[in-house]
Design a protein around this motif. Sequence first.
Motif, mmCIF file in Angstrom:
data_model
loop_
_atom_site.group_PDB
_atom_site.id
_atom_site.type_symbol
_atom_site.label_atom_id
_atom_site.label_comp_id
_atom_site.label_asym_id
_atom_site.label_seq_id
_atom_site.Cartn_x
_atom_site.Cartn_y
_atom_site.Cartn_z
ATOM 1 N N ASN A 26 0.903 -67.934 -50.251
ATOM 2 C CA ASN A 26 1.077 -69.370 -50.018
ATOM 3 C C ASN A 26 2.543 -69.789 -50.102
ATOM 4 O O ASN A 26 2.998 -70.670 -49.360
ATOM 5 N N GLN A 27 3.300 -69.162 -51.021
ATOM 6 C CA GLN A 27 4.718 -69.481 -51.109
ATOM 7 C C GLN A 27 5.446 -69.056 -49.831
ATOM 8 O O GLN A 27 6.325 -69.774 -49.332
ATOM 9 N N ALA A 28 5.078 -67.904 -49.280
ATOM 10 C CA ALA A 28 5.686 -67.450 -48.032
ATOM 11 C C ALA A 28 5.390 -68.436 -46.904
ATOM 12 O O ALA A 28 6.283 -68.783 -46.106
ATOM 13 N N LEU A 29 4.164 -68.912 -46.828
ATOM 14 C CA LEU A 29 3.797 -69.879 -45.786
ATOM 15 C C LEU A 29 4.565 -71.187 -45.951
ATOM 16 O O LEU A 29 5.048 -71.765 -44.969
ATOM 17 N N ALA A 30 4.701 -71.636 -47.198
ATOM 18 C CA ALA A 30 5.451 -72.869 -47.441
ATOM 19 C C ALA A 30 6.922 -72.686 -47.092
ATOM 20 O O ALA A 30 7.560 -73.598 -46.523
ATOM 21 N N SER A 31 7.479 -71.526 -47.405
ATOM 22 C CA SER A 31 8.895 -71.271 -47.114
ATOM 23 C C SER A 31 9.158 -71.205 -45.615
ATOM 24 O O SER A 31 10.221 -71.627 -45.140
ATOM 25 N N ILE A 32 8.207 -70.676 -44.875
ATOM 26 C CA ILE A 32 8.349 -70.636 -43.406
ATOM 27 C C ILE A 32 8.416 -72.059 -42.854
ATOM 28 O O ILE A 32 9.240 -72.368 -41.985
ATOM 29 N N PRO B 109 14.525 -65.295 -43.276
ATOM 30 C CA PRO B 109 13.269 -64.656 -42.878
ATOM 31 C C PRO B 109 13.005 -63.333 -43.597
ATOM 32 O O PRO B 109 11.868 -63.047 -43.966
ATOM 33 N N SER B 110 14.047 -62.539 -43.806
ATOM 34 C CA SER B 110 13.860 -61.240 -44.447
ATOM 35 C C SER B 110 13.408 -61.392 -45.892
ATOM 36 O O SER B 110 12.637 -60.572 -46.405
ATOM 37 N N GLY C 68 11.546 -74.598 -40.823
ATOM 38 C CA GLY C 68 11.304 -75.212 -39.520
ATOM 39 C C GLY C 68 10.141 -74.621 -38.772
ATOM 40 O O GLY C 68 9.930 -74.952 -37.594
ATOM 41 N N GLY C 69 9.389 -73.733 -39.408
ATOM 42 C CA GLY C 69 8.221 -73.137 -38.771
ATOM 43 C C GLY C 69 8.493 -71.745 -38.231
ATOM 44 O O GLY C 69 9.629 -71.254 -38.207
ATOM 45 N N ALA C 70 7.425 -71.099 -37.771
ATOM 46 C CA ALA C 70 7.512 -69.718 -37.275
ATOM 47 C C ALA C 70 7.973 -69.719 -35.822
ATOM 48 O O ALA C 70 7.179 -69.528 -34.883
ATOM 49 N N LYS C 71 9.287 -69.899 -35.646
ATOM 50 C CA LYS C 71 9.837 -70.013 -34.293
ATOM 51 C C LYS C 71 10.381 -68.702 -33.745
ATOM 52 O O LYS C 71 10.760 -68.627 -32.574
ATOM 53 N N THR C 72 10.469 -67.681 -34.587
ATOM 54 C CA THR C 72 10.945 -66.373 -34.131
ATOM 55 C C THR C 72 9.829 -65.351 -34.267
ATOM 56 O O THR C 72 8.840 -65.565 -34.989
ATOM 57 N N GLU C 73 9.987 -64.210 -33.590
ATOM 58 C CA GLU C 73 8.974 -63.158 -33.688
ATOM 59 C C GLU C 73 8.831 -62.662 -35.119
ATOM 60 O O GLU C 73 7.717 -62.375 -35.585
ATOM 61 N N GLU C 74 9.959 -62.558 -35.825
ATOM 62 C CA GLU C 74 9.907 -62.084 -37.206
ATOM 63 C C GLU C 74 9.114 -63.043 -38.079
ATOM 64 O O GLU C 74 8.250 -62.624 -38.874
ATOM 65 N N LEU C 75 9.379 -64.331 -37.956
ATOM 66 C CA LEU C 75 8.669 -65.308 -38.771
ATOM 67 C C LEU C 75 7.207 -65.441 -38.345
ATOM 68 O O LEU C 75 6.328 -65.694 -39.180
ATOM 69 N N GLN C 76 6.937 -65.271 -37.063
ATOM 70 C CA GLN C 76 5.545 -65.297 -36.613
ATOM 71 C C GLN C 76 4.751 -64.161 -37.247
ATOM 72 O O GLN C 76 3.634 -64.358 -37.730
ATOM 73 N N ILE D 171 0.430 -61.442 -35.461
ATOM 74 C CA ILE D 171 0.870 -60.116 -35.896
ATOM 75 C C ILE D 171 1.469 -59.347 -34.720
ATOM 76 O O ILE D 171 0.846 -59.215 -33.659
ATOM 77 N N ASN D 172 2.708 -58.844 -34.891
ATOM 78 C CA ASN D 172 3.346 -58.047 -33.835
ATOM 79 C C ASN D 172 3.886 -56.723 -34.374
ATOM 80 O O ASN D 172 4.712 -56.075 -33.731
ATOM 81 N N ASP D 173 3.415 -56.323 -35.571
ATOM 82 C CA ASP D 173 3.765 -55.024 -36.173
ATOM 83 C C ASP D 173 5.267 -54.879 -36.393
ATOM 84 O O ASP D 173 5.836 -53.789 -36.225
ATOM 85 N N ASN D 174 5.901 -55.953 -36.805
ATOM 86 C CA ASN D 174 7.334 -55.924 -37.087
ATOM 87 C C ASN D 174 7.571 -55.434 -38.517
ATOM 88 O O ASN D 174 8.002 -56.171 -39.391
ATOM 89 N N TYR D 175 7.256 -54.141 -38.753
ATOM 90 C CA TYR D 175 7.392 -53.538 -40.074
ATOM 91 C C TYR D 175 8.096 -52.183 -39.964
ATOM 92 O O TYR D 175 8.005 -51.510 -38.931
ATOM 93 N N LYS D 176 8.748 -51.782 -41.048
ATOM 94 C CA LYS D 176 9.330 -50.437 -41.087
ATOM 95 C C LYS D 176 8.233 -49.377 -41.179
ATOM 96 O O LYS D 176 8.298 -48.346 -40.530
ATOM 97 N N VAL D 177 7.247 -49.624 -42.037
ATOM 98 C CA VAL D 177 6.107 -48.711 -42.181
ATOM 99 C C VAL D 177 4.838 -49.541 -42.001
ATOM 100 O O VAL D 177 4.311 -50.096 -42.968
#
Length: 541
Positions: free
Chosen positions: A117-123, A44-45, A127-135, A210-216
């Motif tokens: 699009n590559q990020a979406l395909a990789s998610i 995910p990272s 197995g899909g956006a099953k965690t908060e980070e991937l969502q 979007i859940n604002d899971n960012y450093k900045v």
Amino acid sequence: MIFNMKIYNIIYKGTLLAASVAMLVSCSDFLDTMPDNRTTMDEPSKIAGLLVTAYPQTSNVLINELMSDNMDYMGPRNSLGDREGDQMFFWQEDKINGNDSPDHIWSRHYNCIEQANQALASIEELGGAKTEELQNTKGEALLLRAYNSFLLVNEFSMAYNSKTSDKDMGVYYSTSPESLTEIQTQTNRGTVASVYEMIAKDIEAGIPLINDNYKVPKYHFNKKAAYAFATRFYLYYEKWDKAKEYADKLLGSNPGAYLRDYRALQAIPLSTSDQAVKIAEAYCNASLDCNLLIQTSVSNAGFALGPWVYYKRYSHTNYLSETECIKSDNIWGGTNTIIWRPFTVNQGEANFALKMCLPFEFEVTNQATGTGYRRALNVSFSMGEALLNRAEAEIMLGQNDAACADMTIWMKNYFNTTKTLTPTSVKTFFEGVRYAYDDTDKLVPSMKKHLHPRFTIDKEGSVQEALLQCVLNLRRVETLHQGLRWFDIKRYNIEIPRRLIGSDGKPSKNLDWLKKDDPRQAVQIPQSAHEAGVALNPRNN
């Protein structure tokens, strides 16, 4: 493109000092570019890291300012310009392909879409956006695909309108991670209407994730920035109720508390180029509630639209500012009401009045020679613009009192005025203002322009038309030097001149005229894309 870097220091009163070499370093980690590591998108990272490259590293700010009525022409003999600047200013095809060119805007925004699009395909491969980070990452990727497509369609197509956009050529909307530089899918331009439908779909799917899971957060599509984007998008989409809905979510019950502190900016000393950069950096500070999304780009915008003697052949002149923009006698009052006063110079070949809002930075690539890339920071979304966008939506919904309340909040924040706007007071003020360019030579200026939007508004002289004149004026001040005025010109089909400024600092004649429905409102497709099969935009013979 590599530049040798020279900056001209400017004393506050307008004295131009000697040139000095400057090597400025980035003020944020956001300038660091992650490598394209699509082959190892197994964590995910790593997927989240890939999206750093989906934020555009090019900018339409400079080209849009040059094309808009925020700029006048100091003449071909003025040494502070070049052929590419002339081509952009006169709505011609850019054949130079510099860092701010349509060619770079086209290719780099499509590259950003490819990364999203590559990020979406990789998610999906995980197995899909099953965690908060991937969502959050999926939401960011969807918004980035929508945002880059939004920028492309507004630059290279006519403005959206419900009457002709189902026929007007759009841009290719990519939804798979193919390399757009290797295939010819861009030839399928679709229509402006179909592109807007796809953007809306991605916005509606992306925002809830979007859940604002960012450093900045301010360097990413955080929740507030997403609301601001949706507000602007739906305003352009003529879906006034949706624009207001998202603005309400963003602004809350006390929007005045989150607007920019212009008194703090005015208090910063300004006598050298270093101090000018500091003021602009303070404007773009990520800790400010008013700034929602901050982006960097390889661009001349910060240099050309800053207090340096560069690209001042095209200028927001003192005359323009005094007759149409910040320094004009307008609905807020006179020049003495301005809280954050524009920086002005009128000496030699330089004549300008500007806001310090685009930090100019220099990314050094060779310490020995002092060469590298010019960069600019820009606040892509702000609370001030969102407030005025809501006011426009309220006007179109017939909620005139609410619109006046929002415009009053914005006006009292930018100007030291006690005036409170009402539908009646706005109508009365604009009844006393003549329309711009109604004289035979089309030279007499005014902040009041004839509006010819393709959507329906009430007739000239009506309350609604006066309110629209007001909000367009306020947003012109709010977004000066940030390229958004050009989109208002397109949306409201405003006719504008290319004025030649004489030795007295006033317009001497018009060199060209952008008429309503002028096909040049759509920037011409880059030659490189056309050679790959993308149809050109029409032009009048």
